[in-house]
Design a protein around this motif. Structure first.
Motif, PDB file in Angstrom:
ATOM      1  N   GLU A 225       0.682  -1.122  -0.057  1.00 17.43           N
ATOM      2  CA  GLU A 225       0.087  -0.045  -0.019  1.00 17.43           C
ATOM      3  C   GLU A 225       0.675   1.119  -0.193  1.00 17.43           C
ATOM      4  OE1 GLU A 225      -2.140  -3.303   1.422  1.00 17.43           O
ATOM      5  OE2 GLU A 225      -0.334  -2.489   2.185  1.00 17.43           O
ATOM      6  N   GLN A 226       2.229   1.175   0.588  1.00 14.83           N
ATOM      7  CA  GLN A 226       2.985   2.462   0.713  1.00 14.83           C
ATOM      8  C   GLN A 226       3.875   2.261  -0.574  1.00 14.83           C
ATOM      9  OE1 GLN A 226       2.452   0.547   3.732  1.00 14.83           O
ATOM     10  NE2 GLN A 226       0.764   1.914   3.902  1.00 14.83           N
ATOM     11  N   ALA A 227       4.344   1.335  -0.894  1.00 17.06           N
ATOM     12  CA  ALA A 227       5.487   1.233  -1.963  1.00 17.06           C
ATOM     13  C   ALA A 227       4.963   0.806  -3.216  1.00 17.06           C
ATOM     14  CB  ALA A 227       6.540   0.390  -1.403  1.00 17.06           C
ATOM     15  N   GLY A 228       3.908  -0.033  -3.344  1.00 10.31           N
ATOM     16  CA  GLY A 228       3.679  -0.522  -4.808  1.00 10.31           C
ATOM     17  C   GLY A 228       3.387   0.446  -5.909  1.00 10.31           C
ATOM     18  N   GLU A 229       2.556   1.447  -5.627  1.00  5.72           N
ATOM     19  CA  GLU A 229       2.247   2.438  -6.914  1.00  5.72           C
ATOM     20  C   GLU A 229       3.363   3.179  -7.291  1.00  5.72           C
ATOM     21  OE1 GLU A 229      -0.723   6.277  -7.639  1.00  5.72           O
ATOM     22  OE2 GLU A 229      -1.001   4.757  -5.756  1.00  5.72           O
ATOM     23  N   ALA A 230       4.200   3.846  -6.535  1.00  6.04           N
ATOM     24  CA  ALA A 230       5.439   4.323  -6.809  1.00  6.04           C
ATOM     25  C   ALA A 230       6.371   3.586  -7.671  1.00  6.04           C
ATOM     26  CB  ALA A 230       6.177   4.872  -5.560  1.00  6.04           C
ATOM     27  N   LEU A 231       6.553   2.114  -7.225  1.00  8.31           N
ATOM     28  CA  LEU A 231       7.419   1.305  -7.761  1.00  8.31           C
ATOM     29  C   LEU A 231       6.941   1.114  -9.484  1.00  8.31           C
ATOM     30  CD1 LEU A 231       8.218  -1.386  -5.053  1.00  8.31           C
ATOM     31  CD2 LEU A 231       9.899   0.281  -6.045  1.00  8.31           C
ATOM     32  N   VAL A 232       5.741   0.741  -9.591  1.00  5.79           N
ATOM     33  CA  VAL A 232       4.957   0.744 -10.893  1.00  5.79           C
ATOM     34  C   VAL A 232       5.260   1.733 -11.623  1.00  5.79           C
ATOM     35  CG1 VAL A 232       2.959   0.391 -12.083  1.00  5.79           C
ATOM     36  CG2 VAL A 232       3.548  -1.260  -9.939  1.00  5.79           C
ATOM     37  N   ALA A 233       5.062   2.944 -10.913  1.00  2.00           N
ATOM     38  CA  ALA A 233       5.293   4.196 -11.577  1.00  2.00           C
ATOM     39  C   ALA A 233       6.803   4.377 -12.349  1.00  2.00           C
ATOM     40  CB  ALA A 233       4.729   5.475 -10.908  1.00  2.00           C
ATOM     41  N   ALA A 234       7.523   3.849 -11.518  1.00  2.00           N
ATOM     42  CA  ALA A 234       8.978   4.011 -11.850  1.00  2.00           C
ATOM     43  C   ALA A 234       9.340   2.997 -12.906  1.00  2.00           C
ATOM     44  CB  ALA A 234       9.952   3.738 -10.606  1.00  2.00           C
ATOM     45  N   GLY A 235       8.360   2.062 -13.322  1.00  2.00           N
ATOM     46  CA  GLY A 235       8.835   1.051 -14.364  1.00  2.00           C
ATOM     47  C   GLY A 235       8.892  -0.433 -13.895  1.00  2.00           C
ATOM     48  N   ALA A 236       9.052  -0.506 -12.593  1.00  2.00           N
ATOM     49  CA  ALA A 236       9.239  -1.714 -12.070  1.00  2.00           C
ATOM     50  C   ALA A 236       8.142  -2.600 -12.095  1.00  2.00           C
ATOM     51  CB  ALA A 236       9.710  -1.982 -10.610  1.00  2.00           C
ATOM     52  N   ALA A 254       2.077 -12.845   0.684  1.00  2.00           N
ATOM     53  CA  ALA A 254       0.630 -13.022   0.313  1.00  2.00           C
ATOM     54  C   ALA A 254       0.041 -11.576   0.189  1.00  2.00           C
ATOM     55  CB  ALA A 254       0.068 -13.802   1.412  1.00  2.00           C
ATOM     56  N   ARG A 255       0.542 -10.690   0.982  1.00  2.00           N
ATOM     57  CA  ARG A 255      -0.213  -9.387   0.704  1.00  2.00           C
ATOM     58  C   ARG A 255       0.347  -8.683  -0.489  1.00  2.00           C
ATOM     59  NH1 ARG A 255       1.272  -8.935   6.653  1.00  2.00           N
ATOM     60  NH2 ARG A 255       3.430  -7.902   6.129  1.00  2.00           N
ATOM     61  N   TRP A 256       1.350  -8.919  -0.848  1.00  2.00           N
ATOM     62  CA  TRP A 256       1.894  -8.408  -2.111  1.00  2.00           C
ATOM     63  C   TRP A 256       1.114  -8.899  -3.288  1.00  2.00           C
ATOM     64  CZ3 TRP A 256       4.526  -4.106  -4.051  1.00  2.00           C
ATOM     65  CH2 TRP A 256       5.386  -3.669  -2.970  1.00  2.00           C
ATOM     66  N   ILE A 257       0.845 -10.231  -3.353  1.00  2.00           N
ATOM     67  CA  ILE A 257      -0.150 -11.023  -4.185  1.00  2.00           C
ATOM     68  C   ILE A 257      -1.477 -10.361  -4.388  1.00  2.00           C
ATOM     69  CG2 ILE A 257      -1.043 -13.387  -4.862  1.00  2.00           C
ATOM     70  CD1 ILE A 257       1.629 -14.441  -4.005  1.00  2.00           C
ATOM     71  N   ALA A 258      -1.998 -10.274  -3.069  1.00  2.00           N
ATOM     72  CA  ALA A 258      -3.539  -9.729  -2.789  1.00  2.00           C
ATOM     73  C   ALA A 258      -3.340  -8.254  -3.462  1.00  2.00           C
ATOM     74  CB  ALA A 258      -3.795  -9.454  -1.672  1.00  2.00           C
ATOM     75  N   TRP A 259      -2.417  -7.637  -3.331  1.00  3.88           N
ATOM     76  CA  TRP A 259      -2.139  -6.245  -3.893  1.00  3.88           C
ATOM     77  C   TRP A 259      -2.304  -6.271  -5.365  1.00  3.88           C
ATOM     78  CZ3 TRP A 259       1.775  -4.154  -6.841  1.00  3.88           C
ATOM     79  CH2 TRP A 259       1.729  -2.956  -6.986  1.00  3.88           C
ATOM     80  N   ARG A 260      -1.379  -7.018  -5.892  1.00  6.09           N
ATOM     81  CA  ARG A 260      -1.145  -7.249  -7.298  1.00  6.09           C
ATOM     82  C   ARG A 260      -2.917  -7.434  -8.001  1.00  6.09           C
ATOM     83  NH1 ARG A 260       0.477 -12.913  -8.950  1.00  6.09           N
ATOM     84  NH2 ARG A 260      -1.454 -13.450  -8.153  1.00  6.09           N
ATOM     85  N   ASP A 261      -3.347  -8.527  -7.414  1.00  5.05           N
ATOM     86  CA  ASP A 261      -4.912  -8.755  -7.742  1.00  5.05           C
ATOM     87  C   ASP A 261      -5.829  -7.715  -7.654  1.00  5.05           C
ATOM     88  OD1 ASP A 261      -3.480 -11.244  -8.323  1.00  5.05           O
ATOM     89  OD2 ASP A 261      -4.258 -12.196  -6.741  1.00  5.05           O
ATOM     90  N   ALA A 262      -5.657  -6.766  -6.565  1.00  2.00           N
ATOM     91  CA  ALA A 262      -6.615  -5.671  -6.487  1.00  2.00           C
ATOM     92  C   ALA A 262      -6.593  -4.673  -7.412  1.00  2.00           C
ATOM     93  CB  ALA A 262      -6.458  -5.202  -5.020  1.00  2.00           C
TER      94      ALA A 262
END
Length: 264
Positions: A225-236, A254-262
């Protein structure tokens, strides 16, 4: 639903299952649990001793393990994050990769880097040398690896993706621009942004559109929730969560997988 970058590349979640401080049966069981959770890729690493905790603790060899994972798993891609180029003749490594590619039904990622952990070299009789010499050897060996892959009979089931790990701006990123399908940055967000731009400068210099041709991979710091969006925006688009033994707690994975799926 899965998340994607602005350019359309699908975001994937990887597990780096660090093969230290655990019995092999625990590692085997964790691979099954991770695949059941829905992870996209499972990596190990290519060292001979633990990197964290007891330096003489339990540890297992990388490529023997990948062969077992190829038979054990059904869906996930597998690979090393990363193979040390110094430890094997490049033609032998290519043939090992071709074999694991077939064993897995085309799910191998050939992760490779120049090497850095001196204890591995000293204890197993390899010449450590200098970073510059190790990177130069990696640059020289990657064309040999590709040539041997192409010469194998039977041929690999696909063009095996090559992941190069490392962040040296002048030499390593040039190797990435020339040879890699995936680049793993051992860095934080700001460093990822800066070095990703340098990678694209190397790509432009050799006439390769690395922004499109080279997927960015990184080990996220913090929670999705804190890091995912910024990493994707940076191209990761390949996010690798490290887990060590003996307990192999997959709660964060599991939290990162759930974030991906959401993401939708």
């Amino acid at each position: 639903m899965t998340a994607s970058t602005p350019g359309g590349r699908r975001v994937r979640i990887a597990l780096q299952l660090q093969p230290q401080h655990a019995e092999y049966r625990q590692i085997r069981d964790t691979v099954l649990r991770a695949e059941d959770l829905g992870v996209d890729v499972i990596f190990n690493w290519d060292h001979f001793f633990p990197l964290h905790g007891d330096p003489d603790g339990k540890h297992f060899e990388c490529w023997t393990m990948l062969g077992a994972w190829a038979e054990q798993t059904e869906r996930v891609e597998i690979g090393a994050l990363v193979t040390c180029n110094s430890y094997r003749n490049p033609e032998l490594l290519a043939d090992m990769a071709r074999t694991v590619d077939h064993m897995s039904g085309g799910r191998l990622i050939l992760g490779i880097g120049a090497g850095w952990f001196q204890k591995d070299y000293d204890q197993f009789g390899y010449e450590f040398g200098t970073p510059g010499r190790r990177i130069a050897r990696l640059a020289a060996d990657l064309p040999r690896i590709r040539a041997r892959l192409a010469a194998g009979n039977p041929a690999p089931t696909r063009d095996i993706p090559i992941l190069v790990g490392g962040g040296g701006e002048r030499k390593t990123l040039r190797v990435v621009a020339e040879h890699a399908d995936i680049w793993h940055s051992f860095s934080d967000l700001e460093t990822l942004r800066r070095k990703s731009a340098i990678l694209d400068e190397h790509g432009a210099a050799i006439g390769r559109d690395t922004a499109r041709a080279v997927e960015r991979s990184v080990a996220p710091h913090g929670e999705p929730e804190q890091a995912g969006e910024a990493l994707v925006a940076a191209g990761a688009t390949l996010l690798a969560i490290g887990v060590s033994g003996p307990d192999h707690d997959l709660t964060r994975l599991a939290r990162w997988i759930a974030w991906r799926d959401a993401q939708g």
